[in-house]
Motif scaffolding. Sequence first.
Motif, PDB file in Angstrom:
ATOM      1  N   VAL A   1       1.027   4.492  11.441  1.00  0.00           N
ATOM      2  CA  VAL A   1      -0.375   4.678  11.619  1.00  0.00           C
ATOM      3  C   VAL A   1      -0.996   4.480  10.080  1.00  0.00           C
ATOM      4  O   VAL A   1      -2.119   4.082  10.046  1.00  0.00           O
ATOM      5  CB  VAL A   1      -0.891   6.140  12.160  1.00  0.00           C
ATOM      6  N   VAL A   2      -0.292   5.044   9.136  1.00  0.00           N
ATOM      7  CA  VAL A   2      -0.602   5.064   7.848  1.00  0.00           C
ATOM      8  C   VAL A   2      -0.662   3.721   7.375  1.00  0.00           C
ATOM      9  O   VAL A   2      -1.495   2.989   6.714  1.00  0.00           O
ATOM     10  CB  VAL A   2       0.074   5.756   6.975  1.00  0.00           C
ATOM     11  N   SER A   3       0.405   2.840   8.000  1.00  0.00           N
ATOM     12  CA  SER A   3       0.581   1.195   7.568  1.00  0.00           C
ATOM     13  C   SER A   3      -0.773   0.518   8.212  1.00  0.00           C
ATOM     14  O   SER A   3      -1.314  -0.301   7.389  1.00  0.00           O
ATOM     15  CB  SER A   3       1.786   0.738   8.166  1.00  0.00           C
ATOM     16  N   PHE A   4      -1.069   0.925   9.448  1.00  0.00           N
ATOM     17  CA  PHE A   4      -2.325   0.303  10.141  1.00  0.00           C
ATOM     18  C   PHE A   4      -3.637   0.646   9.277  1.00  0.00           C
ATOM     19  O   PHE A   4      -4.369  -0.383   9.178  1.00  0.00           O
ATOM     20  CB  PHE A   4      -2.401   0.766  11.513  1.00  0.00           C
ATOM     21  N   ARG A   5      -3.658   1.617   8.622  1.00  0.00           N
ATOM     22  CA  ARG A   5      -5.013   2.161   8.195  1.00  0.00           C
ATOM     23  C   ARG A   5      -5.025   1.374   6.811  1.00  0.00           C
ATOM     24  O   ARG A   5      -5.953   1.037   6.152  1.00  0.00           O
ATOM     25  CB  ARG A   5      -4.867   3.653   7.982  1.00  0.00           C
ATOM     26  N   HIS A   6      -3.644   1.339   6.101  1.00  0.00           N
ATOM     27  CA  HIS A   6      -3.710   0.596   4.917  1.00  0.00           C
ATOM     28  C   HIS A   6      -3.900  -0.908   4.888  1.00  0.00           C
ATOM     29  O   HIS A   6      -4.755  -1.269   4.231  1.00  0.00           O
ATOM     30  CB  HIS A   6      -2.371   0.958   4.135  1.00  0.00           C
TER      31      HIS A   6
ATOM     32  N   ARG B   1      -5.964  -2.243   7.168  1.00  0.00           N
ATOM     33  CA  ARG B   1      -7.478  -2.563   7.405  1.00  0.00           C
ATOM     34  C   ARG B   1      -8.226  -2.839   6.208  1.00  0.00           C
ATOM     35  O   ARG B   1      -9.166  -3.466   6.202  1.00  0.00           O
ATOM     36  CB  ARG B   1      -7.956  -1.663   8.210  1.00  0.00           C
ATOM     37  N   HIS B   2      -7.608  -2.084   5.028  1.00  0.00           N
ATOM     38  CA  HIS B   2      -8.551  -2.010   3.969  1.00  0.00           C
ATOM     39  C   HIS B   2      -7.961  -2.733   2.691  1.00  0.00           C
ATOM     40  O   HIS B   2      -8.321  -2.751   1.554  1.00  0.00           O
ATOM     41  CB  HIS B   2      -8.576  -0.615   3.458  1.00  0.00           C
TER      42      HIS B   2
ATOM     43  N   TYR C   1      -2.760  -6.738  11.200  1.00  0.00           N
ATOM     44  CA  TYR C   1      -3.016  -6.219  12.381  1.00  0.00           C
ATOM     45  C   TYR C   1      -4.423  -6.688  13.128  1.00  0.00           C
ATOM     46  O   TYR C   1      -4.567  -6.536  14.159  1.00  0.00           O
ATOM     47  CB  TYR C   1      -3.125  -4.758  12.268  1.00  0.00           C
TER      48      TYR C   1
END
Length: 476
Positions: free
Chosen positions: A243-248, A250-251, A259
């Motif tokens: 989840v942290v990787s996904f949020r990273h 995105r930005h 993703y």
Amino acid sequence: MTKLNAHDRRAHHLALLVAATFFMEYLDTTVVATALPQMATSFHVGPNDLSFGMAAYMLALAVFIPVSGWIADRFGARTVFGGAIGVFTIASILCGLSNGVETFTGARLLQGIGGAMMVPVGRMIVVRNTDKSRLMQAISTITWPAIFAPVVGPPLGGFITDVASWRWIFLLNVPFGIAAIVCVIMLVKNERDPAHRGLDVVGFVLSGASLICLMYGTELASRESTGLAWPLALMAAGLLVGVVSFRHARHHAHPLIDYALLKVPTFSVTVVSGTLSRIGINAVPYLMPLMFQIGFGLSAFNSGLLLLVSAIGNFGMKALTTPIMQRFGFRPTCLISVGGAGIATLACGWMDPGVLLIWTLVVVFVYGAMRSLLFSTLATLAYVDIEKPRMGAASTLWSAAQQMTIGMGIAFGALALRGATWFHNGHGGPAHPHTVVEFRWAFVVCGILTLLSLPGYLRMARNAGHAVTRGTDAAK
């Protein structure tokens, strides 16, 4: 038969080359398990002492698959693909010559790095050099090793180990690896990304940590000698870091794993719904030989003969996959294959030593055919709406998801069997050998999981991938 032009002929040869390297990698992964007892004897250790050597390969895949696309774009597809084959071949020699757990573990780690670069980069080469009008044929060609190798690998590994030595399982890769490198030099262009994107180091660390936790956790969960607390904690940590990787991502302007590709409906369904399907379906090759040997009391050889019926179903369906997709389209083909695979998995639970042999043969054959149809369809559907510049990123994400579901399928099958044993054994009474009833309920759970992925395919557009299935070149 339509005569191929020079471009299509080269693309076809590339697909055959990549399929051959995939078969070498997938086969090597599956044959090793059958050689563990003889290897342990050679190293003067117990079979369980080799477990980390086996896990080292998987962990190397987890770390290096996400970065494979970036490395290929930076240094060139031919350089990386040929180098990966070279690393895999050298590591195979070191595995065959190893005389201890430490040297074998190091060689398997190196082999995993080669495999992590070889599979996604090879797939990227094929999809980048194939017109959309011929994508189904190309993907069908490079998909069959992943479908066939897990079925033929265990009996082949046992045969090589019995008639020669476990070392030949690895050393036989050498002539194939050398021939493949020569073909890479002749056929593959050294394509690279002219943009020279920087490496997303944070994304590399996060994705590697997430996949390591998930894959090692699922591998531990598949061992009956291991408690569930530590594997479940690892898997939970893997999901959290994911989840942290996904949020990273995105930005980040140029994330290591893109993703944003999940916004493409046809790609998203292959990753999300496809993951659920593949976990349930990949549990069957783990459960089936155990049931034949422990539940039915068959020898390893006779069990292998029954499993070869699944391979016949795989191969038989391979010739029909493209015509089926062209005739019915992606959405109906996915629904038919997922439904068929789910029902066949449920039916596996009702195989019994006392029933007619023909029932067992039909169920195993149908499972193999539906598995082949679904995996080939998903592998093609993943790329039908992806633009050529994003093929590398798509191949990276697809390869990571596919590799993860192999381990998760085995772990899910093991957990289903452990759960069935727990209930059947009085909620934690004295242990006993697994019975046919316990395998039956394990297959039921796996079949239900497979069928639960059906709504995702139902939400697909009716004309999904229409340009590809109708033979037009959507890339033009």
